[in-house]
Design a protein around this motif. Structure first.
Motif, PDB file in Angstrom:
ATOM      1  N   TYR A   1       0.794  -1.221   0.000  1.00  0.00           N
ATOM      2  CA  TYR A   1       0.000   0.000   0.000  1.00  0.00           C
ATOM      3  C   TYR A   1       0.831   1.278   0.000  1.00  0.00           C
ATOM      4  N   ARG A   2       0.246   2.343  -0.587  1.00  0.00           N
ATOM      5  CA  ARG A   2       0.838   3.676  -0.420  1.00  0.00           C
ATOM      6  C   ARG A   2       0.868   3.979   1.063  1.00  0.00           C
ATOM      7  N   PRO A   3       2.010   4.418   1.593  1.00  0.00           N
ATOM      8  CA  PRO A   3       2.114   4.599   3.044  1.00  0.00           C
ATOM      9  C   PRO A   3       1.164   5.652   3.588  1.00  0.00           C
ATOM     10  N   VAL A   4       0.867   5.529   4.878  1.00  0.00           N
ATOM     11  CA  VAL A   4       0.261   6.642   5.607  1.00  0.00           C
ATOM     12  C   VAL A   4       1.381   7.633   5.922  1.00  0.00           C
ATOM     13  N   TYR A   5       1.055   8.918   5.856  1.00  0.00           N
ATOM     14  CA  TYR A   5       2.020   9.978   6.148  1.00  0.00           C
ATOM     15  C   TYR A   5       1.400  10.989   7.098  1.00  0.00           C
ATOM     16  N   ARG A   6       2.251  11.611   7.887  1.00  0.00           N
ATOM     17  CA  ARG A   6       1.835  12.768   8.689  1.00  0.00           C
ATOM     18  C   ARG A   6       2.950  13.798   8.625  1.00  0.00           C
ATOM     19  N   ASP A   7       2.578  15.026   8.277  1.00  0.00           N
ATOM     20  CA  ASP A   7       3.548  16.110   8.158  1.00  0.00           C
ATOM     21  C   ASP A   7       3.184  17.214   9.141  1.00  0.00           C
ATOM     22  N   VAL A   8       4.166  17.670   9.883  1.00  0.00           N
ATOM     23  CA  VAL A   8       3.977  18.759  10.835  1.00  0.00           C
ATOM     24  C   VAL A   8       4.755  19.969  10.324  1.00  0.00           C
ATOM     25  N   ILE A   9       4.054  21.092  10.145  1.00  0.00           N
ATOM     26  CA  ILE A   9       4.683  22.290   9.577  1.00  0.00           C
ATOM     27  C   ILE A   9       4.517  23.468  10.528  1.00  0.00           C
ATOM     28  N   SER A  10       5.609  24.208  10.694  1.00  0.00           N
ATOM     29  CA  SER A  10       5.580  25.484  11.413  1.00  0.00           C
ATOM     30  C   SER A  10       6.181  26.535  10.495  1.00  0.00           C
ATOM     31  N   ALA A  11       5.562  27.725  10.467  1.00  0.00           N
ATOM     32  CA  ALA A  11       6.075  28.791   9.620  1.00  0.00           C
ATOM     33  C   ALA A  11       5.730  30.141  10.228  1.00  0.00           C
ATOM     34  N   THR A  12       6.537  31.135   9.897  1.00  0.00           N
ATOM     35  CA  THR A  12       6.252  32.504  10.313  1.00  0.00           C
ATOM     36  C   THR A  12       6.168  33.402   9.089  1.00  0.00           C
ATOM     37  N   LEU A  13       5.388  34.460   9.214  1.00  0.00           N
ATOM     38  CA  LEU A  13       5.207  35.435   8.147  1.00  0.00           C
ATOM     39  C   LEU A  13       5.815  36.767   8.548  1.00  0.00           C
ATOM     40  N   SER A  14       6.444  37.407   7.570  1.00  0.00           N
ATOM     41  CA  SER A  14       6.993  38.739   7.792  1.00  0.00           C
ATOM     42  C   SER A  14       6.878  39.520   6.493  1.00  0.00           C
ATOM     43  N   ASP A  15       6.194  40.663   6.544  1.00  0.00           N
ATOM     44  CA  ASP A  15       5.991  41.503   5.352  1.00  0.00           C
ATOM     45  C   ASP A  15       5.330  40.726   4.212  1.00  0.00           C
ATOM     46  N   GLY A  16       4.385  39.868   4.582  1.00  0.00           N
ATOM     47  CA  GLY A  16       3.622  39.153   3.566  1.00  0.00           C
ATOM     48  C   GLY A  16       4.343  37.993   2.912  1.00  0.00           C
ATOM     49  N   LYS A  17       5.506  37.621   3.428  1.00  0.00           N
ATOM     50  CA  LYS A  17       6.263  36.483   2.895  1.00  0.00           C
ATOM     51  C   LYS A  17       6.616  35.529   4.032  1.00  0.00           C
ATOM     52  N   ILE A  18       7.006  34.321   3.654  1.00  0.00           N
ATOM     53  CA  ILE A  18       7.399  33.336   4.667  1.00  0.00           C
ATOM     54  C   ILE A  18       8.816  33.644   5.123  1.00  0.00           C
ATOM     55  N   ALA A  19       8.988  33.827   6.421  1.00  0.00           N
ATOM     56  CA  ALA A  19      10.305  34.126   6.984  1.00  0.00           C
ATOM     57  C   ALA A  19      11.020  32.864   7.450  1.00  0.00           C
ATOM     58  N   ALA A  20      10.252  31.872   7.884  1.00  0.00           N
ATOM     59  CA  ALA A  20      10.857  30.620   8.366  1.00  0.00           C
ATOM     60  C   ALA A  20       9.900  29.479   8.077  1.00  0.00           C
ATOM     61  N   TRP A  21      10.484  28.304   7.828  1.00  0.00           N
ATOM     62  CA  TRP A  21       9.689  27.131   7.431  1.00  0.00           C
ATOM     63  C   TRP A  21      10.332  25.885   8.033  1.00  0.00           C
ATOM     64  N   LYS A  22       9.610  25.246   8.927  1.00  0.00           N
ATOM     65  CA  LYS A  22      10.081  23.982   9.495  1.00  0.00           C
ATOM     66  C   LYS A  22       9.091  22.893   9.117  1.00  0.00           C
ATOM     67  N   TYR A  23       9.603  21.874   8.470  1.00  0.00           N
ATOM     68  CA  TYR A  23       8.740  20.844   7.876  1.00  0.00           C
ATOM     69  C   TYR A  23       9.250  19.469   8.290  1.00  0.00           C
ATOM     70  N   ARG A  24       8.380  18.692   8.948  1.00  0.00           N
ATOM     71  CA  ARG A  24       8.769  17.349   9.390  1.00  0.00           C
ATOM     72  C   ARG A  24       7.855  16.318   8.736  1.00  0.00           C
ATOM     73  N   ILE A  25       8.464  15.361   8.055  1.00  0.00           N
ATOM     74  CA  ILE A  25       7.748  14.279   7.368  1.00  0.00           C
ATOM     75  C   ILE A  25       7.881  13.019   8.202  1.00  0.00           C
ATOM     76  N   ALA A  26       6.767  12.336   8.443  1.00  0.00           N
ATOM     77  CA  ALA A  26       6.802  11.044   9.131  1.00  0.00           C
ATOM     78  C   ALA A  26       6.075  10.026   8.272  1.00  0.00           C
ATOM     79  N   GLY A  27       6.768   8.934   7.943  1.00  0.00           N
ATOM     80  CA  GLY A  27       6.160   7.898   7.117  1.00  0.00           C
ATOM     81  C   GLY A  27       7.146   6.807   6.789  1.00  0.00           C
ATOM     82  N   SER A  28       6.702   5.838   6.030  1.00  0.00           N
ATOM     83  CA  SER A  28       7.521   4.669   5.698  1.00  0.00           C
ATOM     84  C   SER A  28       8.779   5.047   4.933  1.00  0.00           C
ATOM     85  N   GLY A  29       9.786   4.202   5.073  1.00  0.00           N
ATOM     86  CA  GLY A  29      10.989   4.297   4.257  1.00  0.00           C
ATOM     87  C   GLY A  29      10.919   3.252   3.159  1.00  0.00           C
ATOM     88  N   VAL A  30      10.152   3.528   2.128  1.00  0.00           N
ATOM     89  CA  VAL A  30       9.994   2.550   1.044  1.00  0.00           C
ATOM     90  C   VAL A  30      11.340   2.255   0.385  1.00  0.00           C
TER      91      VAL A  30
END
Length: 733
Positions: free
Chosen positions: A446-475
């Motif tokens: 099967y296509r794995p189940v995935y869960r992604d956790v994202i945190s980001a901040t905005l400054s002057d209408g743009k993304i200033a920081a982006w933290k992205y965590r992927i959790a899922g199978s290692g196919v």
């Protein structure tokens, strides 16, 4: 379909600090795993497997065969499973060979990693949307090299300079004297010529076939019924079998009462193995009815306690832990401390492949040999695994590959052939083993189940920081261990580490989280399915928080990405972005860097008061480099979009008591023809090397649809398939 001129010809900047599947094509795997491609020449003593017999033919390399009658056969290194690669590969080879494409025959390549291995992986494999990407240059060199040898043979015959000769539609011409020789007439002499070392390739302005929307070469036989898929293999005296494995993952056979099954007319034999039971009959109906008549007691084992609830809880727990850093730029901690911060988590479910052609393999096992007829994406691995199951040397196992009635990654696994060989060892004569649809869906990889956790901040209408965590199978860790390095699965982080947006502080992490018991594998897009969905959904939420139009929000962070900007602007124009819409109708956009192509997609959808979603229109603009066959690109994007929109609306495999709860199309739904939207595809003209196209549509549809629902209702869905109860209550804000 429109062919739109664009000046966006520069290559996208590589942000990746690890190797994505796209980066893999450029640089190879760390440690030198990527094999250097050399034009595969067949040695005189090279063993061959039928039907690849070269006696009496001009066979300058692994791909081209020309006989004395002028018949040109192109040996296909990749398999055809509906993606049009047979036509595209033939176009590339015929282009540089200057063959008459209408007179070219195609032949499946036999298993041979040395001759037909995909340059990216060193294995004979079709997947990762890389058939054209990986073979673009090797195939052109193969054709041009053979053409040069034919020209040299003609020049020697006429005692003229090769440069004074031209080629076209399978013949060499000396224009000054008006003499012509066909490739067939030159085949014997050309066989004695030495292949050139540095053969010049055609200038794209001189292409005859490449770039033309040619009709697929395999279509006529598919229409008239002559096409042979794996399931169509028929042998004299062949029996039919179908099987049942334990409904619980990892379970075994306990007891079998076959008394009723043996009374079914046409039932010949009951095969009981440790993990499955097969019924062999004179025909498929007898085998199927015999299987239904069996009384089987299963030893379900410890996995009978597993449920979707436990699987999701385990994944959610793991996704909250720090992962292995796959990309890091700037100061993520400092970046997340300034501006308006947002956090979100996105989840994707297990999915089955449900290919139109159910799993099957025909096997004739003998004590000293084994011959197999099937359709597979990885024929050399099938041969090796079948040899182990048969207890024979690899050279005693012949695998005849056929057209695939859909693959989508399921046929990157050899398990169905291994099972068929194990059954065939108990049967006298050839036997065709066919999985029922229920068995297919409930025993998928099967296509794995995935869960992604994202945190980001905005400054002057743009993304200033982006933290992205992927959790899922290692196919990849299972399927190609050398590519799993430093705890990072290159597939799982694909389209995440090469995020195109200009963000000063960024961190991407990967957490390997294997679901208990449930086997996972490739599913038409895999990692990009997940990452493009999470990233592009969160982009829309950030745009709303910033008070920006979703497309303008993206444009502001793509100032150095002309190919992305070109695709995004064209999709916006052609979709009517910004034009007024009725109540509860929205447009959603998705931008993605998947598989070496640059694609923007807009979905227009309506959500009724009951929460049902009605697809109105889909618009995609794609820069995939040189478009070998624009007609195929359009078809692949249309098919991929329908495939993925189906998954977004309905697709989910759930587990209860260790069992898959879905079994057929009544509870694993497909999009109906009357639900399909109008789809407009616009291909951007480009001089860059070709990108991949088979999976781009399957990553584009879900986030664009979700964002259309978000625009129509104000409900920010963060999980698929869509929850109708949530959007029924939503109101556009």
């Amino acid at each position: 379909m429109s062919i739109i001129e664009t000046a966006a010809a520069s290559t996208v900047k590589k942000f990746s600090r690890t190797v994505s599947r796209r980066g893999l094509l450029k640089g190879g795997l760390a440690g030198g795993f990527l094999v250097a491609f050399h034009l595969p020449l067949r040695a005189a003593n090279e063993p061959v497997q039928p039907p690849d017999v070269t006696d009496g033919k001009f066979a300058p390399n692994a791909f081209i065969r020309i006989d004395g009658a002028g018949h040109t056969t192109l040996v296909m290194p990749q398999v055809e499973m509906g993606q049009g690669v047979y036509t595209a590969v033939a176009m590339i080879l015929a282009e540089e060979l200057d063959a008459d494409l209408s007179q070219v025959a195609l032949q499946h390549a036999p298993p041979n990693d040395k001759l037909y291995g995909n340059p990216t992986f060193g294995l004979q494999v079709t997947g990762n949307s890389n058939s054209i990407r990986a073979f673009w240059k090797p195939l052109r060199i193969a054709g041009a090299s053979a053409r040069a040898m034919l020209v040299q043979a003609a020049a020697s015959e006429w005692k003229v300079e090769p440069a004074s000769c031209t080629t076209s539609k399978g013949q060499v011409t000396h224009s000054e004297s008006g003499r012509n020789l066909s490739y067939g007439e030159l085949a014997t002499a050309a066989s004695s010529e030495t292949p050139p070392k540095d053969v010049p390739l055609k200038d794209p302005k001189d292409f005859v076939y490449i770039g033309q929307p040619l009709k697929r070469l395999d279509t006529p036989d598919k229409v008239n019924g002559k096409a042979v898929y794996g399931i169509d293999a028929m042998l004299p005296g062949m029996k039919f079998a179908t099987l049942a494995a334990c409904p619980v993952f990892g379970g075994k056979v306990g007891k079998v009462d076959d008394s009723a099954a043996k009374k079914i007319p046409g039932v010949q034999q009951i095969v009981v193995l440790d993990d499955l039971v097969a019924v062999v009959g004179d025909h498929m109906w007898a085998a199927k009815k015999g299987l239904e008549a069996l009384t089987i007691t299963w030893d379900e084992g410890p996995n009978a306690r597993i449920s979707s609830k436990e699987i999701w809880q385990d994944l959610r727990d793991k996704s909250e832990k720090d992962g292995v850093v796959a990309r890091s730029e700037g100061d993520i901690a400092k970046g997340l401390s300034i501006g308006d911060k947002m956090e979100a988590a996105y989840e994707l479910p297990f999915l089955a492949h449900a290919t139109m052609e159910p799993l099957n393999a025909t096997v004739h096992f003998k004590q000293d040999s084994c011959e197999i007829w099937t359709g597979t994406q990885i024929v050399s691995r099938v041969q090796a695994e079948a040899a182990k199951a048969a207890g024979l040397p690899v050279d005693k196992v012949i695998v005849n590959n056929h057209l695939l009635g859909g693959g989508f990654g399921r046929k990157l696994e050899p398990d169905m052939v291994v099972a068929a060989v194990r059954i065939a060892k108990q049967v006298e004569g050839p036997v065709k083993v066919v999985w029922t649809r229920e068995e297919d869906i409930q025993h998928d990889v099967y296509r794995p189940v995935y869960r992604d956790v994202i945190s980001a901040t905005l400054s002057d209408g743009k993304i200033a920081a982006w933290k992205y965590r992927i959790a899922g199978s290692g196919v990849i860790a299972r399927w190609l261990p050398p590519a799993f390095q430093k705890g990072i699965d290159i597939d799982a982080v694909d389209s995440a580490v090469d995020l195109p947006y200009e963000i000063p502080n960024i961190q991407v992490e990967y957490v390997r989280a294997e679901p208990p018991a449930v086997p996972t594998g490739f599913w038409r897009g895999v990692g990009p399915n997940n990452n493009v969905f999470a990233i592009e959904c969160f982009m829309d939420e950030l745009a709303r928080k910033a008070g920006k139009d979703p497309i303008e929000f993206r444009r502001a962070m793509l100032t150095k990405q002309p190919r992305f900007l070109g695709a995004l602007s064209l999709a916006a124009e052609k979709s009517g972005w910004g034009q007024p819409l009725p109540a509860r109708v929205g447009r959603g956009v998705c931008l993605q860097p998947s598989f070496g192509s640059f694609i923007a997609t807009v979905v227009e959808a309506e959500v009724d008061e009951q929460g049902e979603v009605h697809l109105r229109r889909v618009t995609s603009a794609v820069d995939t480099g040189i478009a070998v066959n624009p007609d195929t690109i359009m078809a692949q994007l249309e098919g991929g979009l329908i495939f993925s929109l189906t998954a977004a609306l309905y697709g989910e495999i759930t587990i209860e008591k260790g069992r898959v709860q879905q079994s057929n199309f009544h509870d694993y739904r497909m999009l109906r023809i009357d639900q399909a939207p109008k789809i407009d595809i616009h291909v951007i003209k480009s001089s860059e090397a070709p990108g991949g196209i088979g999976e781009t549509g399957s990553t584009a549809g879900p986030p664009a649809l979700r964002n259309a629902i978000y625009a129509a209702t104000g409900v920010a869905l963060r999980r698929l398939p869509i929850d109708r109860s949530l959007i029924a209550a939503g109101k556009k804000s």
